[in-house]
Structure formats: C-alpha cells, structure tokens
Motif scaffolding. Structure first.
Motif, PDB file in Angstrom:
ATOM      1  N   PRO A 235      41.220  37.085  -6.266  1.00 48.41           N
ATOM      2  CA  PRO A 235      40.676  36.161  -6.996  1.00 48.41           C
ATOM      3  C   PRO A 235      39.406  36.686  -7.306  1.00 48.41           C
ATOM      4  CG  PRO A 235      41.992  35.031  -5.310  1.00 48.41           C
ATOM      5  CD  PRO A 235      41.920  36.475  -5.093  1.00 48.41           C
ATOM      6  N   LYS A 236      38.623  36.126  -8.525  1.00 47.77           N
ATOM      7  CA  LYS A 236      37.334  36.287  -8.852  1.00 47.77           C
ATOM      8  C   LYS A 236      36.704  35.052  -9.345  1.00 47.77           C
ATOM      9  CE  LYS A 236      37.913  41.179 -10.431  1.00 47.77           C
ATOM     10  NZ  LYS A 236      38.975  41.630 -10.220  1.00 47.77           N
ATOM     11  N   LYS A 237      35.243  34.952  -9.250  1.00 50.30           N
ATOM     12  CA  LYS A 237      34.494  34.036  -9.720  1.00 50.30           C
ATOM     13  C   LYS A 237      34.156  33.951 -11.105  1.00 50.30           C
ATOM     14  CE  LYS A 237      32.476  33.178  -5.107  1.00 50.30           C
ATOM     15  NZ  LYS A 237      31.136  32.982  -4.212  1.00 50.30           N
ATOM     16  N   TYR A 238      34.143  32.538 -11.564  1.00 50.28           N
ATOM     17  CA  TYR A 238      33.801  32.641 -13.024  1.00 50.28           C
ATOM     18  C   TYR A 238      33.036  31.093 -13.264  1.00 50.28           C
ATOM     19  CZ  TYR A 238      38.038  35.656 -13.634  1.00 50.28           C
ATOM     20  OH  TYR A 238      38.981  36.628 -13.619  1.00 50.28           O
ATOM     21  N   THR A 239      32.231  31.262 -14.277  1.00 48.97           N
ATOM     22  CA  THR A 239      31.499  30.068 -14.657  1.00 48.97           C
ATOM     23  C   THR A 239      32.219  29.692 -16.130  1.00 48.97           C
ATOM     24  OG1 THR A 239      29.469  30.667 -13.559  1.00 48.97           O
ATOM     25  CG2 THR A 239      29.132  29.115 -15.461  1.00 48.97           C
ATOM     26  N   LEU A 240      32.591  28.592 -16.415  1.00 52.91           N
ATOM     27  CA  LEU A 240      33.177  28.089 -17.525  1.00 52.91           C
ATOM     28  C   LEU A 240      32.283  27.031 -18.274  1.00 52.91           C
ATOM     29  CD1 LEU A 240      36.825  27.461 -16.436  1.00 52.91           C
ATOM     30  CD2 LEU A 240      36.008  29.524 -17.642  1.00 52.91           C
TER      31      LEU A 240
ATOM     32  N   ILE B  65      34.697  27.360 -25.893  1.00 54.30           N
ATOM     33  CA  ILE B  65      34.751  27.849 -24.673  1.00 54.30           C
ATOM     34  C   ILE B  65      33.970  29.063 -24.531  1.00 54.30           C
ATOM     35  CG2 ILE B  65      36.362  28.708 -23.012  1.00 54.30           C
ATOM     36  CD1 ILE B  65      38.563  27.164 -25.014  1.00 54.30           C
ATOM     37  N   CYS B  66      33.368  29.183 -23.337  1.00 52.44           N
ATOM     38  CA  CYS B  66      32.614  30.206 -22.953  1.00 52.44           C
ATOM     39  C   CYS B  66      32.887  30.797 -21.619  1.00 52.44           C
ATOM     40  CB  CYS B  66      30.947  30.037 -23.037  1.00 52.44           C
ATOM     41  SG  CYS B  66      30.090  31.589 -22.385  1.00 52.44           S
ATOM     42  N   ILE B  67      33.392  31.779 -21.415  1.00 49.88           N
ATOM     43  CA  ILE B  67      33.908  32.330 -19.878  1.00 49.88           C
ATOM     44  C   ILE B  67      33.030  33.481 -19.635  1.00 49.88           C
ATOM     45  CG2 ILE B  67      35.692  33.428 -18.648  1.00 49.88           C
ATOM     46  CD1 ILE B  67      37.678  32.159 -20.692  1.00 49.88           C
ATOM     47  N   GLU B  68      32.230  33.210 -18.340  1.00 50.27           N
ATOM     48  CA  GLU B  68      31.320  34.266 -17.656  1.00 50.27           C
ATOM     49  C   GLU B  68      31.988  34.687 -16.565  1.00 50.27           C
ATOM     50  OE1 GLU B  68      27.372  32.439 -17.028  1.00 50.27           O
ATOM     51  OE2 GLU B  68      27.424  31.628 -18.960  1.00 50.27           O
ATOM     52  N   GLN B  69      32.220  36.162 -16.561  1.00 51.79           N
ATOM     53  CA  GLN B  69      32.722  36.740 -15.330  1.00 51.79           C
ATOM     54  C   GLN B  69      31.772  37.517 -14.679  1.00 51.79           C
ATOM     55  OE1 GLN B  69      35.685  39.772 -16.097  1.00 51.79           O
ATOM     56  NE2 GLN B  69      34.853  40.115 -18.211  1.00 51.79           N
ATOM     57  N   GLU B  70      31.778  37.581 -13.191  1.00 48.17           N
ATOM     58  CA  GLU B  70      30.839  38.386 -12.254  1.00 48.17           C
ATOM     59  C   GLU B  70      30.804  39.950 -12.575  1.00 48.17           C
ATOM     60  OE1 GLU B  70      31.447  37.252  -8.252  1.00 48.17           O
ATOM     61  OE2 GLU B  70      29.831  35.548  -8.469  1.00 48.17           O
ATOM     62  N   GLY B  71      31.739  40.416 -12.532  1.00 46.78           N
ATOM     63  CA  GLY B  71      32.174  41.813 -12.787  1.00 46.78           C
ATOM     64  C   GLY B  71      32.501  42.005 -14.348  1.00 46.78           C
ATOM     65  N   GLN B  72      32.752  43.518 -14.514  1.00 44.32           N
ATOM     66  CA  GLN B  72      33.386  43.794 -15.891  1.00 44.32           C
ATOM     67  C   GLN B  72      34.938  43.974 -15.583  1.00 44.32           C
ATOM     68  OE1 GLN B  72      31.281  43.881 -18.144  1.00 44.32           O
ATOM     69  NE2 GLN B  72      31.877  45.072 -20.040  1.00 44.32           N
TER      70      GLN B  72
END
Length: 291
Positions: free
Chosen positions: A172-177, A255-262
């Motif tokens: 799993p990965k961390k996201y900011t929504l 909606i905006c999804i920010e992910q930590e890596g690529q």
C-alpha cells in the motif's frame, strides 16, 4: 430516406478474440435499408481516436467501437461534445461499461441494439487532459493494468494471472485526496474513481455509482490482510463492496489525488503516467451512447 452512415472501428486484438467474420455478421444483422456501414481496423495505439475524429469531419451519424473499454475510451474521447453517438459491440477482457449499460455480450444481439438506434447521454470524467468513461484507478489495479498491457496472453484468464502474480508483492502507498474542497490523507491498497459501478466481468467496486448523476465515486481500498481476500472478492461480485470494512467511498465532482512516488494511473484499464498530482472532474452528460 437517406441512410445513416455508421463507422465500425474494429480492434483486431481486443479480448484475445478473432474478428475475421465480423464484417460479414454486420451485413447479415444490420438493417441495411436504414444504415450504411463502413469498416476500419485499428493498427496502433490511439488509432481508434484518430479514426473517430475523421468520422466527425466526414459527418458520420455514429461510430461503433468493436473492442473493449480501451477502444471505447479512445473513440469516446474523440466524440465528447460532438453530438455523434457511440455504439458498442463488446469484445474486450472486462467490458465494464457495456455490462453496466446492458449492452449484450453476443455480437448479433449487440448489433440488433444498434438497429434500434436509441441513445442515452452519459457523464464523462476528465483526468488532466484525458477522458475516462468507466473507472480510473491508482495503486494496485493500475499496476495490474500496466503489467497486463505488456502481456501476450490476453483475455480474462490472462488478466487474472497478472493479478495473482502481483498480489503478494504489492505494498500500500500513501495518498492525499482533495474532494470538493475537503482534504483526506489515506494509506491505500488502491483508489478507484468510478463513473460506473464495475470494472468489468461483473466485479462491482462502487455499487451505487451512476453514469448520469453528475458525481464520481472515489473508492479507497485500505490495506487488508491476505486471508480476507476471498471475502473481498465475494463483496466485489455480490455488489456489496461498500459494506466491506476495508472500503471507503467518497462522492465528489472535483477530485485531486496526490501520490508520494511516481506510479501509473489507469483510465478505463489503459495505463499511463499523469504525474504525482492528478486532477479529475466530472462532465455531466457529455457523450451519447447507443444502448
């Protein structure tokens, strides 16, 4: 009476099915007293989009996607806002949008629907500058789509094999929504943004999603123990994913999804790189589909 001109855009490799007899079947089933069919075969990525754009210029009355959700995506992206309806003969691995719309999986039955020429306006979604009509996803399902795109073994069995191979390795990965102005921070196995309820093959990730309510369903699948996988699968195919303790569904229009890596995102099953921050919006009733 002037015949309606219909362009059939055929993806020859979708779903791992041969389509050598398709043209003959159209000539047998389509009402040729009312419709004039033309056939074009795709031979490279984005070719269906190019052919649909040409069809708009050439004033066709409809463009029919003979393929899966990826082919539908390319043609639908070209037709958004044109007023020209999209027809579908489902030939993909999952056929999520067609199943939701009740379009028959049988070729002849799907062609008889086109004879009726009834259409419905559906919502579309836009991720950055790319459209999707069924489901977009980031996380595990996008990784599956990315790997499956390079597999030679197509169809539902090939897709399932890709899922199994990745399942035990994926973290799993961390996201900011940001959804309609509200911020959510989540660690997720995957996040699906659903315009329609199902991925395909009757696997429902967002049971209450609708293609004409002007809203998208953001489905956050949290980390879950592998021993609960049979129950997760049961929920998917029993239209009860929203009842799982590991699934959170948040409706939204912006909606905006920010992910930590690529990592890749998929739009209707087609993987692509849209960067670390992905902005998604809904476009109400922007595409007509023959169903």
């Amino acid at each position: 009476m002037t015949k309606k001109r219909i362009l059939f855009v055929v993806n020859p490799i979708s779903g791992g099915k041969k389509k050598t007899a398709f043209n003959k079947q159209v000539l047998e089933v389509l009402d040729l007293s009312r419709f004039e069919p033309t056939f074009k075969i795709t031979n490279h990525v984005n070719h269906a989009y190019e052919l649909a754009k040409e069809a708009i210029q050439e004033k066709y009355d409809a463009v029919v996607a003979v393929g899966g959700d990826g082919t539908i995506n390319e043609i639908g992206s070209a037709l958004v806002g044109s007023g020209i309806p999209l027809g579908v003969v489902p030939e993909g691995s999952g056929n999520g949008l067609a199943l939701y719309l009740g379009i028959p999986m049988n070729e002849s039955a799907a062609l008889r629907r086109i004879n009726r020429f009834d259409s419905v306006a559906i919502d579309c979604a836009k991720a950055e500058e790319r459209f999707f009509f069924n489901i977009a996803g980031i996380g595990f399902d996008a990784s599956v789509s990315d790997k499956f795109a390079n597999e030679t073994f197509r169809g539902p069995i090939g897709y399932l094999r890709t899922v199994v191979n990745l399942l035990s390795k994926y973290k799993p990965k961390k996201y900011t929504l940001h959804i309609d102005g509200k911020k959510y921070e989540r660690e997720a196995f995957m996040i699906s943004v659903a315009n329609s309820p199902q991925y395909g093959n009757n696997a429902y990730i967002a049971p209450n999603a609708s293609i004409n309510d002007g809203v998208l369903d953001v489905c956050v699948v949290h980390k879950f123990p592998l021993y609960t996988l049979p129950l997760m699968i049961f929920h998917l195919f029993n239209k009860t994913a929203d009842q799982s303790e590991y699934v959170e569904i948040i409706p939204g229009k912006q909606i905006c999804i920010e992910q930590e890596g690529q990592a890749p995102i998929h739009l209707d099953g087609e993987p692509m790189d849209l960067g670390k921050e992905i902005n998604i919006e809904v476009l109400p009733k922007a595409l007509n589909i023959i169903c």
